[in-house]
Write a protein that holds these residues in place. Structure first.
Motif, short mmCIF file in Angstrom:
data_model
loop_
_atom_site.label_atom_id
_atom_site.label_comp_id
_atom_site.label_asym_id
_atom_site.label_seq_id
_atom_site.Cartn_x
_atom_site.Cartn_y
_atom_site.Cartn_z
N ALA A 218 23.32 21.60 56.27
CA ALA A 218 24.25 21.94 55.19
C ALA A 218 25.07 20.75 54.74
N SER A 219 24.53 19.56 54.84
CA SER A 219 25.24 18.36 54.41
C SER A 219 25.65 18.48 52.94
N GLY A 220 26.90 18.19 52.66
CA GLY A 220 27.42 18.31 51.30
C GLY A 220 28.27 19.53 51.09
N ALA A 221 28.12 20.54 51.98
CA ALA A 221 28.94 21.75 51.90
C ALA A 221 30.17 21.60 52.79
N LEU A 222 31.14 22.49 52.60
CA LEU A 222 32.37 22.44 53.37
C LEU A 222 32.37 23.45 54.53
N GLU A 223 31.79 24.58 54.28
CA GLU A 223 31.88 25.64 55.28
C GLU A 223 30.87 26.74 54.96
N MET A 224 30.49 27.48 56.01
CA MET A 224 29.69 28.69 55.84
C MET A 224 30.33 29.79 56.67
N HIS A 225 30.39 31.00 56.12
CA HIS A 225 30.98 32.11 56.86
C HIS A 225 30.32 33.43 56.46
N PRO A 245 32.58 21.96 47.49
CA PRO A 245 33.71 21.41 46.72
C PRO A 245 33.76 22.01 45.32
N GLY A 246 34.96 22.20 44.80
CA GLY A 246 35.12 22.84 43.50
C GLY A 246 34.49 22.08 42.36
N ASN A 247 34.38 20.76 42.50
CA ASN A 247 33.82 19.95 41.41
C ASN A 247 32.31 19.74 41.55
N MET A 248 31.68 20.38 42.52
CA MET A 248 30.23 20.23 42.68
C MET A 248 29.51 21.02 41.60
N THR A 249 28.45 20.46 41.05
CA THR A 249 27.71 21.16 39.99
C THR A 249 26.83 22.26 40.59
N VAL A 250 26.37 23.15 39.72
CA VAL A 250 25.49 24.23 40.15
C VAL A 250 24.20 23.66 40.72
N SER A 251 23.67 22.62 40.06
CA SER A 251 22.42 22.02 40.53
C SER A 251 22.57 21.43 41.92
N PRO A 279 33.69 28.33 45.79
CA PRO A 279 34.46 27.08 45.72
C PRO A 279 35.34 26.92 46.96
N GLN A 280 35.90 25.72 47.16
CA GLN A 280 36.58 25.41 48.41
C GLN A 280 37.82 26.26 48.67
N GLU A 281 38.46 26.80 47.63
CA GLU A 281 39.64 27.63 47.88
C GLU A 281 39.28 28.95 48.57
N LYS A 282 37.98 29.27 48.65
CA LYS A 282 37.53 30.48 49.34
C LYS A 282 37.24 30.23 50.83
N ALA A 283 37.44 29.02 51.28
CA ALA A 283 37.14 28.69 52.68
C ALA A 283 38.02 29.52 53.62
#
Length: 291
Positions: A218-225, A245-251, A279-283
């Motif tokens: 999951a490199s590039g992601a912040l968290e999984m839950h 991250p919030g600024n990451m594109t859909v692609s 997005p990251q605020e949902k972590a």
């Protein structure tokens, strides 16, 4: 499908041999063993039908497929096993109260032994194929057949001991023990199959492997839950939330999802995976952390 079809003919052959053994000896214990073989025939037929239905592709009314038909077959087999045990008890208890001599004909016991060997070989094959194909119907059938082997061995020993010792009550008592063993087997099948129908999650070891794969790919992601799993026949459903991250594109987030899906499928063949990207605020800062 092939094994289930052959299983019907194997069960019919074993049934014929066991009833022949009963006719040659007159043993109520061997009679109880033959009664259980009737259930084997019905169960093999149910497994064949269930596998046929389970292999049908998903349609408008069943978008997740028909794989749970195998669990229905296993539940039906469990119910039939319990009914067989009750029928054996209804025959054995009166004989236990009024024992009678048993003709331990060597030919009859030999016929029963041949039937048991056939069941042993077939039961082992069913378990191997059931595990490799992750088929609840074949696994249930295999466990039932092997429990029948244990029952048959105990019955033959009981008949021989009754003849050698003159304790004729051993014959119906063995039949009662057979019935109790069958009841236990039926209860185990029912519990396992109902768990599948109730969307029971994967075992702890499998979940641990899934989490390890998620964390390492999951490199590039912040968290999984919120990881959730369930098993339906040969298919394992996996779903979780992926925080990026919030600024990451859909692609970019989609590339991470594809990488995770491929890695999980390598560990769980045929897995169906659903990933909800957030997005990251949902972590939640729990679950499988990747940073």
């Amino acid at each position: 499908m092939l094994f289930a079809g052959v299983g019907v003919f194997v069960a019919l052959g074993v049934l014929a041999l066991k009833f022949l053994a009963y006719r040659l000896t007159g043993s109520v214990a061997l009679y109880s063993d033959a009664l259980e073989s009737i259930i084997n025939v019905v169960a093999s037929g149910a497994a064949l039908v269930a596998l046929y239905v389970a292999q049908r592709p998903a349609d408008h009314n069943h978008p997740y497929g028909h794989t749970k038909a195998e669990y229905l077959s296993a539940v039906a087999e469990g119910v039939l096993i319990v009914l067989a045990a009750l029928s054996i008890l209804s025959v054995a208890v009166p004989y236990a109260l009024h024992p009678r001599a048993v003709e331990a004909a060597p030919v009859g016991l030999g016929v029963n032994f041949i039937a048991s060997v056939i069941n042993l070989v077939w039961g082992v094959l069913l378990l191997r194929v059931g595990r490799s194909s992750r088929s609840p119907a074949l696994l249930a059938d295999g466990k039932h057949v092997l429990s029948d082997v244990v029952t048959s061995v105990g019955v033959v020993l009981g008949v021989v001991l009754a003849k050698l010792t003159g304790w004729h009550v051993l014959d119906p008592l063995l039949a009662i023990l057979v019935a109790c063993n069958i009841l236990w087997s039926g209860w185990g099948l029912l519990s396992e199959s109902v768990g599948g129908l109730m969307d029971r999650g994967v075992d702890q070891l499998t979940e641990k492997r899934i989490r390890e794969v998620m964390k390492s790919h999951a490199s590039g992601a912040l968290e999984m839950h919120d990881l959730r799993t369930r098993t339906s026949g040969q298919i394992t459903f996996v779903e979780f939330h992926l925080v990026v991250p919030g600024n990451m594109t859909v692609s970019e987030s989609h590339i991470i999802c594809d990488r995770l899906e491929d890695a999980i499928r390598q560990k769980l063949e045929g897995a169906r995976i659903s990933i909800h990207v957030e997005p990251q605020e949902k972590a939640k800062h729990q679950g499988v952390l990747v940073l």
